[in-house]
Design a protein around this motif. Structure first.
Motif, PDB file in Angstrom:
ATOM      1  N   ARG A  47       1.219  -1.484   0.046  1.00 48.27           N
ATOM      2  CA  ARG A  47       0.623  -0.130  -0.035  1.00 48.27           C
ATOM      3  C   ARG A  47       0.826   1.157   0.052  1.00 48.27           C
ATOM      4  O   ARG A  47       1.926   1.510   0.490  1.00 48.27           O
ATOM      5  CB  ARG A  47      -0.997  -0.265   1.376  1.00 48.27           C
ATOM      6  CG  ARG A  47      -2.518  -0.572   1.626  1.00 48.27           C
ATOM      7  CD  ARG A  47      -2.720  -1.245   2.464  1.00 48.27           C
ATOM      8  NE  ARG A  47      -2.029  -1.559   3.137  1.00 48.27           N
ATOM      9  CZ  ARG A  47      -2.414  -2.381   4.423  1.00 48.27           C
ATOM     10  NH1 ARG A  47      -3.609  -1.829   4.805  1.00 48.27           N
ATOM     11  NH2 ARG A  47      -1.650  -3.287   5.210  1.00 48.27           N
ATOM     12  N   PHE A  48       0.197   1.740  -0.768  1.00 39.26           N
ATOM     13  CA  PHE A  48       1.547   3.403  -1.757  1.00 39.26           C
ATOM     14  C   PHE A  48       0.882   4.505  -1.045  1.00 39.26           C
ATOM     15  O   PHE A  48      -0.874   4.222  -0.977  1.00 39.26           O
ATOM     16  CB  PHE A  48       2.277   3.294  -2.462  1.00 39.26           C
ATOM     17  CG  PHE A  48       3.367   2.601  -2.679  1.00 39.26           C
ATOM     18  CD1 PHE A  48       4.544   3.210  -2.493  1.00 39.26           C
ATOM     19  CD2 PHE A  48       2.621   1.120  -3.697  1.00 39.26           C
ATOM     20  CE1 PHE A  48       5.550   2.024  -2.916  1.00 39.26           C
ATOM     21  CE2 PHE A  48       3.549   0.266  -3.476  1.00 39.26           C
ATOM     22  CZ  PHE A  48       5.621   0.851  -3.449  1.00 39.26           C
ATOM     23  N   ARG A  49       1.222   5.770  -0.491  1.00 42.55           N
ATOM     24  CA  ARG A  49       0.361   6.725  -0.403  1.00 42.55           C
ATOM     25  C   ARG A  49      -0.073   7.836  -0.956  1.00 42.55           C
ATOM     26  O   ARG A  49       0.463   7.586  -2.269  1.00 42.55           O
ATOM     27  CB  ARG A  49       1.203   7.943   1.125  1.00 42.55           C
ATOM     28  CG  ARG A  49       0.214   9.055   0.877  1.00 42.55           C
ATOM     29  CD  ARG A  49       0.926   9.438   2.363  1.00 42.55           C
ATOM     30  NE  ARG A  49       0.815   9.040   3.694  1.00 42.55           N
ATOM     31  CZ  ARG A  49       1.491   9.202   4.729  1.00 42.55           C
ATOM     32  NH1 ARG A  49       3.157   9.653   4.011  1.00 42.55           N
ATOM     33  NH2 ARG A  49       1.520   9.009   5.561  1.00 42.55           N
ATOM     34  N   ARG A  50      -1.363   7.820  -1.223  1.00 42.38           N
ATOM     35  CA  ARG A  50      -1.768   8.245  -2.782  1.00 42.38           C
ATOM     36  C   ARG A  50      -1.634  10.364  -2.416  1.00 42.38           C
ATOM     37  O   ARG A  50      -1.168  10.326  -1.237  1.00 42.38           O
ATOM     38  CB  ARG A  50      -2.967   8.053  -2.789  1.00 42.38           C
ATOM     39  CG  ARG A  50      -3.775   7.311  -3.575  1.00 42.38           C
ATOM     40  CD  ARG A  50      -5.017   7.044  -3.455  1.00 42.38           C
ATOM     41  NE  ARG A  50      -5.868   8.134  -3.786  1.00 42.38           N
ATOM     42  CZ  ARG A  50      -5.990   7.730  -5.407  1.00 42.38           C
ATOM     43  NH1 ARG A  50      -6.348   6.799  -6.094  1.00 42.38           N
ATOM     44  NH2 ARG A  50      -6.943   8.704  -6.185  1.00 42.38           N
ATOM     45  N   GLU A  51      -1.685  11.176  -3.509  1.00 44.12           N
ATOM     46  CA  GLU A  51      -1.628  12.399  -3.677  1.00 44.12           C
ATOM     47  C   GLU A  51      -3.229  12.661  -2.429  1.00 44.12           C
ATOM     48  O   GLU A  51      -2.905  14.068  -1.926  1.00 44.12           O
ATOM     49  CB  GLU A  51      -1.673  12.525  -4.612  1.00 44.12           C
ATOM     50  CG  GLU A  51      -0.788  12.775  -5.742  1.00 44.12           C
ATOM     51  CD  GLU A  51      -0.675  13.185  -7.415  1.00 44.12           C
ATOM     52  OE1 GLU A  51      -1.842  13.205  -7.539  1.00 44.12           O
ATOM     53  OE2 GLU A  51       0.106  13.782  -7.701  1.00 44.12           O
ATOM     54  N   ASP A  52      -3.644  12.507  -2.505  1.00 45.85           N
ATOM     55  CA  ASP A  52      -5.003  12.943  -1.599  1.00 45.85           C
ATOM     56  C   ASP A  52      -4.741  12.700  -0.223  1.00 45.85           C
ATOM     57  O   ASP A  52      -5.776  12.815   0.431  1.00 45.85           O
ATOM     58  CB  ASP A  52      -6.084  12.294  -1.738  1.00 45.85           C
ATOM     59  CG  ASP A  52      -6.188  11.114  -2.295  1.00 45.85           C
ATOM     60  OD1 ASP A  52      -6.071  10.346  -1.452  1.00 45.85           O
ATOM     61  OD2 ASP A  52      -7.958  10.789  -2.642  1.00 45.85           O
ATOM     62  N   GLY A  53      -3.861  11.429   0.723  1.00 48.79           N
ATOM     63  CA  GLY A  53      -3.383  11.584   1.364  1.00 48.79           C
ATOM     64  C   GLY A  53      -3.819   9.978   2.089  1.00 48.79           C
ATOM     65  O   GLY A  53      -3.856   9.184   2.583  1.00 48.79           O
ATOM     66  N   GLU A  54      -4.445   9.453   1.064  1.00 51.58           N
ATOM     67  CA  GLU A  54      -5.731   7.752   1.131  1.00 51.58           C
ATOM     68  C   GLU A  54      -4.765   6.821   0.428  1.00 51.58           C
ATOM     69  O   GLU A  54      -3.153   7.652   0.178  1.00 51.58           O
ATOM     70  CB  GLU A  54      -6.746   8.147   0.351  1.00 51.58           C
ATOM     71  CG  GLU A  54      -7.970   9.085   0.512  1.00 51.58           C
ATOM     72  CD  GLU A  54      -8.405   8.032   2.001  1.00 51.58           C
ATOM     73  OE1 GLU A  54      -8.332   6.660   2.344  1.00 51.58           O
ATOM     74  OE2 GLU A  54      -8.922   9.234   2.417  1.00 51.58           O
ATOM     75  N   TRP A  55      -4.986   5.500   0.478  1.00 59.49           N
ATOM     76  CA  TRP A  55      -3.859   4.584   0.619  1.00 59.49           C
ATOM     77  C   TRP A  55      -4.046   3.863  -0.909  1.00 59.49           C
ATOM     78  O   TRP A  55      -5.273   3.921  -1.104  1.00 59.49           O
ATOM     79  CB  TRP A  55      -3.436   3.780   1.482  1.00 59.49           C
ATOM     80  CG  TRP A  55      -2.980   3.973   2.626  1.00 59.49           C
ATOM     81  CD1 TRP A  55      -3.145   4.619   3.715  1.00 59.49           C
ATOM     82  CD2 TRP A  55      -1.765   4.370   3.045  1.00 59.49           C
ATOM     83  NE1 TRP A  55      -2.411   5.516   4.565  1.00 59.49           N
ATOM     84  CE2 TRP A  55      -1.960   5.092   4.440  1.00 59.49           C
ATOM     85  CE3 TRP A  55      -0.627   4.228   2.560  1.00 59.49           C
ATOM     86  CZ2 TRP A  55      -0.437   5.860   4.677  1.00 59.49           C
ATOM     87  CZ3 TRP A  55       0.427   4.725   2.940  1.00 59.49           C
ATOM     88  CH2 TRP A  55       0.724   5.317   4.216  1.00 59.49           C
ATOM     89  N   MET A  56      -3.413   3.593  -1.808  1.00 61.14           N
ATOM     90  CA  MET A  56      -3.683   3.129  -2.762  1.00 61.14           C
ATOM     91  C   MET A  56      -3.178   1.133  -2.700  1.00 61.14           C
ATOM     92  O   MET A  56      -1.753   1.250  -2.586  1.00 61.14           O
ATOM     93  CB  MET A  56      -3.067   3.883  -4.082  1.00 61.14           C
ATOM     94  CG  MET A  56      -2.192   3.609  -3.886  1.00 61.14           C
ATOM     95  SD  MET A  56      -1.458   5.126  -5.275  1.00 61.14           S
ATOM     96  CE  MET A  56      -2.560   4.598  -6.943  1.00 61.14           C
ATOM     97  N   LYS A  57      -3.573   0.269  -2.721  1.00 62.88           N
ATOM     98  CA  LYS A  57      -3.339  -1.046  -3.089  1.00 62.88           C
ATOM     99  C   LYS A  57      -2.282  -1.015  -4.417  1.00 62.88           C
ATOM    100  O   LYS A  57      -3.352  -0.932  -5.117  1.00 62.88           O
ATOM    101  CB  LYS A  57      -4.372  -1.985  -2.380  1.00 62.88           C
ATOM    102  CG  LYS A  57      -3.436  -3.472  -2.998  1.00 62.88           C
ATOM    103  CD  LYS A  57      -4.289  -4.588  -1.933  1.00 62.88           C
ATOM    104  CE  LYS A  57      -5.327  -4.274  -0.893  1.00 62.88           C
ATOM    105  NZ  LYS A  57      -6.311  -5.074  -0.965  1.00 62.88           N
TER     106      LYS A  57
END
Length: 343
Positions: free
Chosen positions: A303-313
Motif C-alpha cells: 500500500r502506497f500513499r496517494r496524493e490525497d492522503g489515502e492509500w492505494m493497493k
C-alpha cells in the motif's frame, strides 16, 4: 593567460584547492588551477580571490601583486547560500571581461533523498520565475524529459546508489529548456560528508551545470532520443496500466520513472502528502528487497500513499538490474491491485 573566464569548483570549501571545470565554453575535467595558469605570477592571486569569495559569498575584484592586472571573481551560489563554484577572470586593468556562459549550482542530499537547484540553474533551464521550485524529491532529477542523458546515465545512478565520500562524476548531457531550446551542458559533481548541527553525518553530492552551447553544435551532446540501447528495449515493453521505475535496492526509494509517473501516487516533494509505504507493509517491503537481492526477482502487494492522503493497493514486481559492475538496482513494475484505492 587567455582572456576567457575560468569556471572552477569549490565543492570542498576553503579546505580544498579548487579545480577547473571550464575555460570559456571548453569543459575541463576538474584539472588543477596550476595546470591552466602555470606557475606564473597570477596563481596565488587567483587562489586568494577564490578563498575570499568562498568565505564571503560575494563577488571580489582585486589587483594582482604585480599591479598591472586585475582578478575578478563571481560566486556560483547553491540553494542555501554555499559557494559551489567561482567564475574567475584575469586581465589588464583597462580591459573588460567577456560575457559569462550560464551555469548553475545544485546539490543532492542523499541521506534525505532531496535535490536542490539554485536560481541560476532554473534560469539556465529557462523556467519562468513564477514556476521556480528549488527543492525536489531526488527522483524528479530525471523526470519530465528535462534531461537527455548520455551513455553514462547508469554510472550517474550508480553514484547515487553506491555513494561514498570523494566519488566524482562528469558528463555532457542535453537540457531541454522550458522554452523548447535544447542546450548542451557539462556538469561535474562530488560526494562529500557534511556534519549537521545535531551531529549527524549526511552524504551530499555538490554539483555545477554549465551551458556550453546549442546541443546541435556540440558533438558530445546526446541526440534528442535516448542513446541507451537497454533503455530503448525497456521502453518498447511499456504496457498500458503498468508503470515502471528504477529504485534503490537497499531503500526501495524511487530513483527514476521509465514511463510517465503513476497517476495519483504521492512521489514528489511538493505533493500535499509525503511519499510513503503503509507502516503495516514495511516488513513486506523489506522482505521483497531481500528476495530480490538473493534471487534476482520478487513480487508482492504493497500500500502506497496517494496524493490525497489515502492509500492505494499496488501490485509490485521487481527484477534486478546492473548499473555497473559493482552496483545493482531494482527495475520495478507497478500495477493497481483491486481497483487501487483502500478505504
Amino acid at each position: 593567460m587567455a582572456a576567457d573566464w575560468l569556471l572552477v569548483e569549490t565543492f570542498g570549501g576553503s579546505r580544498c584547492e579548487p579545480t577547473v571545470l571550464a575555460v570559456g565554453s571548453n569543459p575541463k575535467n576538474m584539472v588543477p588551477l596550476r595546470s591552466v595558469l602555470g606557475r606564473g605570477p597570477f596563481l596565488a592571486d587567483v587562489l586568494g580571490v577564490t578563498a575570499r569569495i568562498v568565505e564571503g559569498r560575494q563577488s571580489v575584484e582585486a589587483r594582482t601583486t604585480t599591479g598591472k592586472r586585475r582578478v575578478i571573481g563571481h560566486p556560483l551560489l547553491a540553494y542555501g547560500g554555499l559557494v559551489h563554484g567561482v567564475y574567475l577572470w584575469v586581465g589588464p586593468l583597462d580591459e573588460d571581461p567577456p560575457p559569462r556562459d550560464p551555469a548553475g549550482a545544485w546539490h543532492i542530499n542523499l541521506t534525505l533523498h532531496v535535490s536542490s537547484r539554485s536560481d541560476d540553474l532554473l534560469r539556465l533551464y529557462g523556467t519562468r520565475s513564477d514556476r521556480w521550485r528549488n527543492e525536489h524529491d531526488l527522483a524528479e532529477l530525471f523526470a519530465y524529459q528535462r534531461l537527455t542523458t548520455n551513455a553514462d546515465e547508469a554510472k550517474a545512478l550508480a553514484l547515487i546508489v553506491r555513494a561514498t565520500a570523494g566519488a566524482e562524476h562528469l558528463a555532457t548531457w542535453t537540457v531541454n529548456r522550458d522554452d523548447g531550446v535544447r542546450r548542451a551542458v557539462h556538469f561535474a559533481c562530488r560526494c562529500i560528508e557534511v556534519k549537521t548541527p545535531g551531529g549527524r553525518v549526511e552524504l551530499i553530492v555538490r554539483g555545477i551545470t554549465h551551458d556550453i552551447g546549442p546541443a546541435e553544435s556540440v558533438p558530445t551532446a546526446p541526440p534528442p532520443t535516448p542513446v541507451l540501447l537497454a533503455q530503448q528495449i525497456v521502453a518498447a515493453e511499456a504496457t498500458p496500466g503498468r508503470w515502471r521505475a528504477i529504485a534503490d535496492l537497499r531503500t526501495m526509494r524511487l530513483l527514476k520513472w521509465l514511463d510517465n509517473p503513476m497517476p495519483g501516487l504521492a512521489w514528489t516533494l511538493d505533493s500535499p502528502h509525503h511519499p510513503a509505504i503503509h507502516r503495516e507493509d514495511l516488513r513486506s517491503a523489506v522482505g521483497l528487497s531481500k528476495e530480490l537481492a538473493s534471487s534476482g526477482r520478487a513480487g508482492g502487494v504493497l500500500r502506497f500513499r496517494r496524493e490525497d492522503g489515502e492509500w492505494m493497493k499496488v501490485a509490485v514486481s521487481a527484477a534486478l538490474i546492473a548499473l555497473d559492475q559493482h552496483t545493482t538496482a531494482a527495475l520495478v513494475t507497478l500495477t493497481l491491485s483491486d481497483h487501487g484505492k483502500v478505504d
